[in-house]
Every structure is written in structure tokens, then in C-alpha cells.
Design an enzyme around this catalytic site. Sequence first.
Site, mmCIF file in Angstrom:
data_model
loop_
_atom_site.group_PDB
_atom_site.id
_atom_site.type_symbol
_atom_site.label_atom_id
_atom_site.label_comp_id
_atom_site.label_asym_id
_atom_site.label_seq_id
_atom_site.Cartn_x
_atom_site.Cartn_y
_atom_site.Cartn_z
ATOM 1 N N LYS A 186 8.421 -9.763 -3.455
ATOM 2 C CA LYS A 186 7.676 -8.513 -3.260
ATOM 3 C C LYS A 186 8.647 -7.332 -3.317
ATOM 4 C CE LYS A 186 4.324 -6.502 -0.003
ATOM 5 N NZ LYS A 186 3.630 -6.720 1.278
ATOM 6 N N SER A 194 -1.343 -6.553 1.181
ATOM 7 C CA SER A 194 -0.613 -5.784 0.208
ATOM 8 C C SER A 194 0.265 -6.620 -0.726
ATOM 9 C CB SER A 194 0.272 -4.761 0.927
ATOM 10 O OG SER A 194 1.214 -5.410 1.762
ATOM 11 N N SER A 230 -0.932 -9.243 5.238
ATOM 12 C CA SER A 230 -0.648 -9.064 3.811
ATOM 13 C C SER A 230 -0.097 -10.264 3.070
ATOM 14 C CB SER A 230 0.312 -7.907 3.612
ATOM 15 O OG SER A 230 -0.407 -6.721 3.645
HETATM 16 N N1 GLN Z 1 -4.001 -4.537 5.128
HETATM 17 C C1 GLN Z 1 -3.236 -4.205 6.283
HETATM 18 C C2 GLN Z 1 -2.813 -2.761 6.215
HETATM 19 O O1 GLN Z 1 -3.266 -2.105 5.353
HETATM 20 C C3 GLN Z 1 -2.084 -5.123 6.431
HETATM 21 C C4 GLN Z 1 -0.975 -4.761 5.532
HETATM 22 C C5 GLN Z 1 0.229 -5.617 5.689
HETATM 23 O O2 GLN Z 1 0.180 -6.681 6.321
HETATM 24 N N2 GLN Z 1 1.323 -5.142 5.138
HETATM 25 O O3 GLN Z 1 -2.058 -2.278 6.984
#
Ligand code: GLN
Length: 478
Positions: free
Chosen positions: A77, A152, A176
Site C-alpha cells: 500500500k 482504504s 481498511s
Molecule cells: N473507512 C475507515 C475510514 O474512513 C477506515 C479507514 C482505515 O482503516 N484506514 O476512516
Amino acid sequence: MTGKSDFQSVRQLLAAGDINCQDLTQQYIEKINEGDKKFNAFISILGEMAREQAVAVDRKMAEGRAGRLTGMIVAVKDIISMKGTRTTCGSKILKNYISPYDATVIERLKAEDAILIGKTNMDEFGMGSSSENSAFQPVKNPYDLERIPGGSSGGSAVAVSAGMAMSALGTDTGGSVRQPAALTGVVGLRPTYGRISRYGLIAFASSLDQIGILSQTVTDCAEILQVIAGRDDRDSTSSDQPIPEYNTFLSRDVKGLQIGMPSEFFGEGLDKEIKQEIDKIADLLQNGGANVREVSLPHADYGIATYYLICTAEASSNLARYDGVHYGFRKDHLTELESMYTITRSQGFGDEVKRRIMLGTYVLSAGYYEAYYRKAQKVRTIIRQDYERVFKTCDIIIGPTTPTTAFRLGEKSHDPLRMYLSDIYTVSAPLAGVPSISVPIGKDSKGLPIGFQITAKPFGEGQCLRVAHWIEKNINHQ
Ligand code: GLN
């Protein structure tokens, strides 16, 4: 999805001399060059670097000193630093930022001869659940190109799901890794906070961020965890808890396991087809000798509010460093300091990041700190205590990973609250500091993947892997 080759079979081919790392790497580079036109999972393809690494690994193999991840093709990532490569965090503000050093996880993967094939697309700074909040265009779900892959870590999930990498590193702050894993039909593990060093991981919300693993199989996930877990003196939040041999968990069945299903995870908002599939797996576990029963996590409903107060507060502080001076993008032709900050940040950050910085600054401001941030911290403690109470009588907690399968591109991007609700089942594990894995269990009637979530006590990654592996093995024999 297509052309998957799992690491265990590749390893045998390598050992037999039927292929070498250079050919294998070349095959994957070609797959990415061809396939990723559709998916947009990669921000940088590291063809040349990967080929050089493969030459070195082939040499080590010939000398009989190759590492335990020889032949593992890994995507990373684009929020994890890798020396000499661009690390954008999916943001315009870091569009041309080159990492000057390797994150600890990268060092450890390289030391065991994994091949690092590319950096993956993501929601900007990890903020999102659909991988649409990227400055590099959205990522598409391989099961339906009109749908999101989750986020994400959507690029990492798609790289694995579409067979462009065998496994990938992601990050999980509120879900995420697990949520995109569920929506693209791969395995996704978020380990305990502190289990994996975050040195070299660019921060979003420091009390929640954790590096996680996406893979095609649970066995591959265990292999990678074994290599990257453990104390690192460069990250004072990393733990020195001993690291078990994770593969010893994989041969164990589920007899006698005490399993809790929180009633709060099965209420309104959960898709009927997902519920049915989860119930089937609960029966499978029960028939396998586990004792599955209903439990309660009474404060789970406060998870989303608590998570979004804490993560925005921490993000507003972490993102203050992108000021046009230290790193990355700066708007040209500006002569005055304050407007240089303002214009650089206004143009460098996307809408969701700006929204979170504003929210975070607000909840930390003098008049509101007690009412919001402090209260959220208290509720976080109560959520953790709910887990501690359930874990007095249960070994693991199970449930759905997501309330729905993959939704359509654009469906929620103008409604942040609806988007935030897609994390409803994943945010509480990070708040409580416990490990959690999502394992694919089937598809809905549209052919979209469904994920099953298994959560264990702190440092209970072995239990997560054990049960996930058992399900993976037994699911086809229902
Ligand atoms: N979808 C969650 C957010 O928008 C989690 C994101 C993540 O785990 N980086 O914060």
C-alpha cells in the site's frame, strides 16, 4: 479471481527448479501491465526494482541460502515507505515524494526474499471505505468493474484478488484491510495494535493505525505475519510479546472452542443474504465441535461515532506536517508564508481529508474537547471493556465483516455518513486493540464476495488464523 497462483504451489515449483524467481516476477509484471488497465490498483509498478531483486534471490537460491518468503510476490500500500520509491498516500500533496528509507516491514520482507512488485492505490491517507478518495482515480472491483473494491486498502485487495500479486500489505485504522478483503474475496488480517512495527508507515490516526496483510490463503497470511511481526526499537509502540509459530495453529480444529456471536452485529442494516451465509458458517463451526452462542457487546452501536471523533482528531494533528515546506507538493509563485500554507494545503488535499482535518480541529478545540474528544476516549474504554468481558468466557467472536457486499462506484461518495456506516462491524476491534481477520465465505446472488470476521483477544492472531483456516478448508464440503 483469475490466474491465482498461491505461494505454496509456487514454492514447490521453485524448489523443483521448474521455474525461477526472474520468470515468476516477469509473469507478474506482465499481469499487472495488462490487467491493471481495468482495475487501477497500482500507483507505481516497480518492474525494474523487482527484476533486480529476483536476480539476487535466484542467486541466493542457487547458493542454498534463500529466505522463507522466496517466491512470494507482494504489493505494498502506497502509505508504507520504501526506499527510492514514490510514496504518495494516494494524495496530490505527496505526489512526488520519494521515501528516503525502508519501513521495518519492508526491511523484513526483503530480508526473507519476498519480491516487492508495486505500490498500491488507496483512499487518500487511508481515509475512506471505497478507494474512491484517491488523487490517482478510483480502484475497480474485479468481480464487477462498476463497483468499488472497498477501502482504504482497495488497491492492495484488488492486486491480490485479481492475481496481480500473491499477497499485499495494507493498513487498517478502522477496517481498511478487512473491509476491502471482504468485498474482493480475499483474506485480510488486522493484527493487534503493537504486533507489527509501524516505523515507516505514514500516520493517519496513531492510536489506531496498524499494518495488516491481504492474501489469497490463510496459510500465506500466517507466513507473512511470522516474518513481519515483532518488536522494533524504532517504534516504541511495538510490543515485545513473544511471537508464536503461527503455522502450528493451522493444523488445529475447532473442537471445544467457545465462540460468541454479538447480537448487535446482526441487527438492522445487515444484508439478508450476508446474514444467511454467516449463519451457515456458525452452524458449520458448531457441527465441527465448537460451542457457538449469542453474546452482547452493548456499546458496539457507539463504535462509529467514537471512531470518527478519535481518528479525525488524530488525523488533524498528524497531517499538520504537510505544509509545503517539509514534504511534497508546494504551490509555486507564492511569496508570503501564511498564504503559502493555506494555498498549498487547499490544493494538495482532497475533500475527504479536508473534511476530517476540519472535524478533528473542531473536536480538539478548547470549547469542545471535553464534550467530544474526551468523551470519545471514555466510550473507547467502555467498548474495550465489553470485549474483555466477552473474552472471559469466549475464545473468539464471529460475525459479518461488512453490512453489504460491494456497492456501486459513486453510490455513497456524496454522503459521508452512509460511507462511514460501511465500517460498522470493523471499527470496534481497532478501538478495543484486538486482532481480527476477514475470510471469504462465498458470494451473494449477484456473485459478489462475502467476508466472515473472526476477532480474538489481544495477541490472539493465532486463534484468528486457526479458525479462518479451518473455515477455508471446510467450507467447500458443506
Ligand atoms: N473507512 C475507515 C475510514 O474512513 C477506515 C479507514 C482505515 O482503516 N484506514 O476512516
